[in-house]
Design an enzyme around this catalytic site. Structure first.
Site, PDB file in Angstrom:
ATOM      1  N   CYS A  73       0.822  -1.210   0.000  1.00  0.00           N
ATOM      2  CA  CYS A  73       0.000   0.000   0.000  1.00  0.00           C
ATOM      3  C   CYS A  73       0.856   1.260   0.000  1.00  0.00           C
ATOM      4  O   CYS A  73       0.494   2.274  -0.594  1.00  0.00           O
ATOM      5  CB  CYS A  73      -0.941   0.003   1.198  1.00  0.00           C
TER       6      CYS A  73
ATOM      7  N   HIS B 112      -2.101   0.895   7.316  1.00  0.00           N
ATOM      8  CA  HIS B 112      -2.427   0.941   5.887  1.00  0.00           C
ATOM      9  C   HIS B 112      -2.285   2.358   5.361  1.00  0.00           C
ATOM     10  O   HIS B 112      -2.787   3.308   5.960  1.00  0.00           O
ATOM     11  CB  HIS B 112      -3.857   0.448   5.678  1.00  0.00           C
TER      12      HIS B 112
ATOM     13  N   ASN C  95      -8.064   4.533  -2.201  1.00  0.00           N
ATOM     14  CA  ASN C  95      -7.548   3.301  -1.615  1.00  0.00           C
ATOM     15  C   ASN C  95      -6.920   2.445  -2.719  1.00  0.00           C
ATOM     16  O   ASN C  95      -6.995   2.776  -3.906  1.00  0.00           O
ATOM     17  CB  ASN C  95      -8.665   2.540  -0.904  1.00  0.00           C
TER      18      ASN C  95
END
Length: 468
Positions: free
Chosen positions: A92, A387, A409
């Site tokens: 991520c 994250h 995202n």
């Protein structure tokens, strides 16, 4: 005589067991009876047990009154770009970092040019550099015992796919970038678990060998040569799983619809990096963090929290949330997206892509409360940055303070709000931790504070886990 000895042994064993059960600190029979009695006072719970036993806890705890549609208007929003999917990998940090870089490139060209970067390409060198970092760590700690905390740091997790924005800035400057089209994702890029396990096993084996070489008095040149041979094996494993890194390619830039807007040109990864980024990323930004356990307006540096041996440790300025919000607003007002990270799993409605403190009422379901503060949650490993996502929009109230935020995202375009997550301002303050801000949006007083000598902290700290 033997029967008497056996009986005596059984008696002693029984006495020992009874003592162990009654020792202060254990669960005694009296304590157990008290628990049972307190449970009985809860009243008839058969229906509740049946519900909890047969259903997902989040489905039962979800507050129905909070499921109403929510506003998706934002005062300041940045241009939309394609949503990627990190799949079963912990990259991520790279996806969010690339989101920022490609958005900066589009902004520079008035959104008339777009670029997509290859995650597999930079991930190859991320893994190679982390392998070297582990092996060099094994060499430099070789005279310490195996149970030393720093030795264990290297051997417990020899390599991983998580990281921070420092990884993007260091690796891209060193190895360049390539378009996604010239080095696409492989199965192991999307699904890193098996590759990581096999490489980790080799690194542990190699780490032991290097420790022995140091103990046997091998010369530094011989150790370095052997380490290079070891890394050659890792390089080959990465080539087979991620693909051999591209050295030269032809590429034409396109608009947001995929139509070519330039003639195809020859690039190397370094020349492509210069074309799309324009120069070093390090030095252009500061990293800020909200850690209420530690003194604000102090700079901290996390030892060994880097992607390469010759790279940068993660250094951050600790700020209250209102000042972090101000930095984010200043950037978003100018149309600039930001790398940011969160404890994303807390109170997240995954179906709607909505993070709100009122999404779930676990306290009522279990007849208790969950009162820990942000500082308490961090200190007890109950919460921390897990994250990275790309901060793209903010909605401001009449007082000029945030009402809600939006992030891009990396869980695919069909997830949540067309690949985005909307979070309330209250949730943001509780579960947001890191922000990377271009220096042009940072007041001089904060830039001066960021330059102070950092306090060194260790990677074992509950908050300093990598973004995945």
């Amino acid at each position: 005589m033997k029967k008497q000895l056996v009986s005596l042994c059984l008696l002693l064993a029984s006495s020992s067991m009874a003592f162990a059960q009654q020792a202060d600190g254990g669960i005694s029979q009296d304590m157990l009876r008290q628990m049972e009695a307190n449970h009985a006072k809860q009243g008839q719970q058969k229906a509740l047990f049946n519900a909890v036993a047969n259903n997902n806890i989040d489905n039962l705890a979800q507050d129905f009154n909070n499921k109403k549609p929510f506003d998706t208007h934002f005062t300041y929003d940045t241009p939309k770009q394609s949503i990627h999917d990190q799949k079963s990998s912990g990259r991520c940090w790279m996806f969010s970092g690339f989101n920022v870089l490609r958005a900066n490139y589009a902004k520079k060209h008035n959104d008339e040019r777009r670029v997509e970067f290859s995650h597999a390409y930079l991930f190859f060198y991320d893994q190679l550099e982390k392998a070297n970092l582990m092996l060099q760590g094994a060499i430099e700690t070789a005279k310490k015992p195996m149970d030393d905390i720093r030795v264990q740091f290297f051997f417990k997790s020899p390599i991983g796919d998580g990281g921070t924005f420092c990884g993007v800035s260091d690796l891209a400057a060193k190895y360049g970038l390539v378009p996604m089209s010239v080095m696409p994702e492989t199965y192991s890029a999307d699904n890193t678990n098996k590759m990581r396990a096999l490489v980790s096993s080799k690194l542990r084996e190699y780490g032991l060998e290097l420790r022995k070489m140091v103990a046997d008095g091998a010369k530094p040149a011989a150790i370095k040569q052997r380490k290079t041979e070891m890394l050659s094996t890792i390089y080959n494993m990465l080539c087979l799983t991620l693909g051999e890194p591209v050295k030269q390619f032809s590429y034409a830039f396109t608009d947001k619809n995929g139509k070519a807007v330039t003639e195809a040109r020859q690039f190397t990864p370094q020349s492509f990096y210069q074309e799309v980024v324009g120069g070093p990323i390090n030095g252009t930004f500061i990293m800020v963090m909200n850690d209420p356990r530690r003194e604000y307006y102090k700079t901290y540096e996390v030892e060994y929290d880097r992607h390469s041996y010759d790279g940068h440790n993660w250094k951050y300025l600790n700020l209250p949330m209102n000042e972090i919000e101000d930095l984010a607003i200043a950037s978003l007002k100018d149309g600039r997206k930001l790398y940011s990270s969160y404890d994303v799993g807390k109170l997240l409605d995954r179906k709607r892509g909505y993070a709100d403190l009122n999404n779930y009422d676990y306290g009522t379901l279990f007849n208790t409360t969950f009162p820990m503060t942000k500082a308490d949650r961090i200190a007890t490993f109950d919460s921390g940055s897990t994250h990275a996502m790309t901060l793209t929009a903010v909605d401001l109230g009449s007082d000029g303070r945030p009402v809600k935020w939006k992030v891009e995202n990396s869980w695919g375009a069909t997830w949540g709000q067309q690949g985005c997550l909307i979070m309330t301002a209250d949730w943001f303050r509780e579960y947001m931790f890191r922000l990377v801000v271009d220096k042009q949006y940072v007041p001089q007083r904060l830039l001066d504070l960021e330059k102070q000598k950092p306090v060194m902290v260790m990677p074992e700290d509950p908050l300093f886990q990598v973004d995945e």
